[in-house]
Design an enzyme around this catalytic site. Structure first.
Site, mmCIF file in Angstrom:
data_model
loop_
_atom_site.group_PDB
_atom_site.id
_atom_site.type_symbol
_atom_site.label_atom_id
_atom_site.label_comp_id
_atom_site.label_asym_id
_atom_site.label_seq_id
_atom_site.Cartn_x
_atom_site.Cartn_y
_atom_site.Cartn_z
ATOM 1 N N TYR A 153 0.715 -1.291 -0.207
ATOM 2 C CA TYR A 153 0.397 0.204 -0.183
ATOM 3 C C TYR A 153 0.492 1.381 0.762
ATOM 4 C CZ TYR A 153 -3.651 -3.642 0.797
ATOM 5 O OH TYR A 153 -4.946 -5.124 0.847
ATOM 6 N N TYR A 187 -10.376 -1.669 -0.213
ATOM 7 C CA TYR A 187 -10.932 -1.202 1.551
ATOM 8 C C TYR A 187 -9.462 -0.489 1.750
ATOM 9 C CZ TYR A 187 -8.328 -4.486 3.962
ATOM 10 O OH TYR A 187 -7.385 -5.360 4.661
ATOM 11 N N ARG A 188 -9.310 -0.695 0.638
ATOM 12 C CA ARG A 188 -7.850 0.142 0.894
ATOM 13 C C ARG A 188 -6.653 0.020 -0.545
ATOM 14 N NH1 ARG A 188 -3.557 -1.783 5.082
ATOM 15 N NH2 ARG A 188 -4.287 -4.332 5.264
#
Lengths: 131, 541
Positions: free
Chosen positions: B91, B486-487
């Site tokens: 991420y 969700y991310r």
């Protein structure tokens, strides 16, 4: 000088021992590991503002021939492409550690941080210096 | 050296000088080799002009130094990007969302402030890693269990603020959901405490998170409204024992009943995180489909009838789920018996196999060789070595990955639909699909299913372009189906939040109003999760 063996998980060695020592006194680290372990170590070294200075990827090619990929300060790299095997390899690395100039400018390309999952990783050992 | 956008070398040098006055010369990093440490190792733009890179880094030692950094950044208009450990690689790692930002590396703020084994909470600073907190607990013999992500080198604060997850019981493996109270520094340099921490002298900061009035903690997660400097977390009391049992059901169509029953058990707090699999397909997370299954899919997605025939031909059950129980021995054994009874009553042909039973905490020597550290709340880095050596999981060369986790309702049909969409999208891009009709969900969050796509990243620009196209298409397809991702990596955050388009993206517009009011110069993490300051919105992707 301390010597540690790593098997599978670098976490406890780093967080339980190495990081604390290096926070107190920064000394060069050198080792021979697989690429996955080295990848973790390169990431973790940021904790103590240390980085890759020299590395030799010891690639076993088909037929068992060993090829060395050397990266680091040019004056050290020169002449090291024909590193031997076995004892002579270790001797050559020891010589490198002694000759590294830690004060000179450094090439950021050494910080390869190649992910641990490369297809060739399994059979590759890397000799490295982090400081 | 990269420079912050619209900042001259001269102004930047002045800012760095003031940062150094705040934290000390040795804690400001501006040489190329030092700044390179903050590259994202898994960047999907590695060595391309669009790779997110920092201009410098600064490492404060305490809250006061964070305040000074923020004030300097505000005065000079320097974007800053706080990280705790910066190791959430898929991420974005330690790299900023906006190139040229100065990374605020919180690694020196590494104190475990409190662990209470009677009220079961911890209060930590952002530089505390899961390993640090675990070692603190072990050294003192405290009677609590952590819930850790895998790998465990991240920090509880950083992980929870990015909505990270673990592997034990549901209240704890939602790391943001199990936080209680935080302290943060605003863009103006003010220190704010949330919940009961807002009242001086309160001793219940880590007991009750709502305080009085609005609960604003959520504004600090996946966002850019402040720099979190302390955070409390609820911990699970160390369970007396750990027990596992596996349920298998024979038919493809039994997945629906299996899902409903697992949901019942989880929502009743009888089990920990379930782990689904497919014996027929020899499938599970990260497993390749067997050759026979690939042949079955040659003509497209098979009908349920063909899938039932396939299961019969394999001679193995279609689905399995491992249930994990934490608690006193008499309770976990009774819970497993109750689970068996309920499955037996509801799914014809369900069968059961006892698994592990351990008294906790395990002795250190047993734990060292235990391969299930994450479900026992023990941080590890073994996943790197394991994945590198397992030819089943990585037949193709892989140098990094960008994960895409689609949030689904807990329904069998949704899992099959997501697996089919992902399989077809991978095929469209000429990438061998990892998904198939027996793909199983992950229950990181107890109330939802996640179907994961692991998109490879490379040291090769052409291959990365292909991966970006695939990832982007997956985001589009998920949104078409109403599945939240969700991310995501900073490279895709603008695209992702653009999908939250209810009422003309009212949510993002609200967040932008907050940003304009709280951080009008937009110095904290501009662009994080699509929240740009007003001056930068025109260039938004």
């Amino acid at each position: 000088m301390g010597v540690s063996e790593v098997s599978g998980d670098l976490g406890q060695l780093w967080y339980g021992e190495l990081r604390g020592q290096l926070r107190r006194t920064k000394v060069p680290l050198t080792g021979l590991t697989d690429r996955a372990t080295l990848f973790c170590l390169e990431e973790l070294a940021r904790d103590v503002d240390m980085k890759m200075r020299f590395r030799v990827d010891r690639v076993v090619e088909q037929g068992g021939r060993i090829r060395h990929e050397v990266a680091g300060q040019p004056r050290l790299v020169t002449g090291l492409h024909d590193l031997g095997t076995d004892e002579s390899f270790g001797n050559a690395m020891a010589s490198v550690v002694r000759r590294i100039d830690f004060s000179s400018s450094r090439d950021v390309r050494i910080q390869r941080r190649t992910g641990p999952f490369h297809n060739a990783s399994e059979r590759v050992l890397v000799a490295w210096v982090i400081a | 050296m990269a420079l912050p956008p619209n900042v001259s070398e001269e102004v930047f040098a002045s800012a760095l000088s003031e940062f150094a006055q705040a934290v000390g010369d040795e804690w400001v990093f501006s040489s190329d080799e030092d700044v390179a440490l903050y590259r994202d190792s898994y960047s999907i733009y590695w060595d391309e002009p669009e790779e997110r890179v920092a201009s410098a880094a600064v490492a404060p030692a305490n809250v006061e130094e964070v305040q000074q950094i923020v004030r300097v950044a505000n005065r000079y208009g320097i974007p800053i990007y706080p990280i705790s450990t910066g190791r959430n690689l898929t991420y974005g790692g330690a790299a900023p969302t906006l190139s040229g930002s100065v990374v605020v590396d919180l690694k020196r703020m590494n104190r475990v402030l409190e662990v209470d084994e009677d009220r079961h909470f911890a209060l930590v600073e952002p530089g505390v890693s899961y390993f640090d907190l675990y070692n603190y607990i072990q050294e003192r013999g405290l009677n609590v269990m952590l819930d850790v992500p895998d790998p465990g080198w991240g920090s509880p604060i950083g992980n929870s603020l990015d909505h990270g997850v673990g592997y034990t019981m549901s209240p704890y493996r939602d790391h943001f959901g199990s936080h209680c109270g935080m302290e943060f520094v605003t863009a103006e340099g003010e220190v704010v405490r949330t919940g009961n921490g807002a009242m001086p002298g309160s001793e219940s900061w880590q007991d009750y998170r709502y305080g009085v009035g609005p609960m604003i903690d959520g504004l600090l997660a996946q966002s850019n409204f402040g720099i979190v400097t302390k955070m409390g977390f609820w911990l699970m009391p160390m369970p007396e024992t750990f027990l596992t049992g596996t349920v298998t059901v024979p038919r493809y169509g039994d997945f629906d009943a299996l899902v409903k029953e697992v949901s019942y058990l989880e929502d009743s707090f009888l089990t920990g995180m379930p782990s689904f699999g497919s014996p027929a397909a020899r499938g599970g997370i990260g497993r390749q489909a067997p050759t026979q299954l690939a042949e079955l899919m040659q003509d497209g997605w098979p009908s349920v009838e063909r899938l039932e025939d396939f299961v019969s031909a394999q001679g193995r059950p279609a689905w399995s789920v491992e249930l994990r129980f934490y608690g006193p021995e008499e309770v976990v054994r009774a819970s497993w018996e109750a689970a068996k009874r309920r499955f037996g009553d509801r799914v014809a042909g369900a069968s059961f196999e006892d698994g592990d039973f351990w008294r906790l905490p395990l002795p250190a020597d047993e734990l060292a060789t235990n391969p299930r550290k994450a479900v026992l709340g023990v941080p590890a880095l073994e996943i790197f070595a394991t994945m590198a050596r397992n030819p089943q999981t990585n037949e193709a060369p892989l140098e990094g990955h960008a994960d895409l986790f689609a949030f689904l309702p807990r329904k069998a049909e949704a899992v099959h639909d997501a697996a089919r969409m992902m399989s077809e999208t991978y095929s469209e891009f000429g990438t061998p699909p990892a998904h198939h009709p027996f793909s199983t969900p992950i229950n990181f969050y107890s109330r939802a299913f996640i179907v994961a796509a692991i998109v490879p990243t490379w040291r090769d620009a052409a291959k990365n372009a292909q991966s970006r196209a695939l990832y982007s298409r997956l985001i589009d397809r998920c949104a078409e189906n109403g599945w939240i991702v969700y991310r995501t990596n900073p490279a895709f955050q603008d695209q992702l939040v653009s999908k939250l388009s209810f009422n003309n993206n009212a949510l993002l517009r609200f967040e932008e109003k907050l940003k304009d009011g709280i951080d009008p110069k937009g110095i904290i993490s501009p662009g994080r999760y699509g929240i740009w300051p007003a001056s930068m919105r025109s260039g938004r992707a």
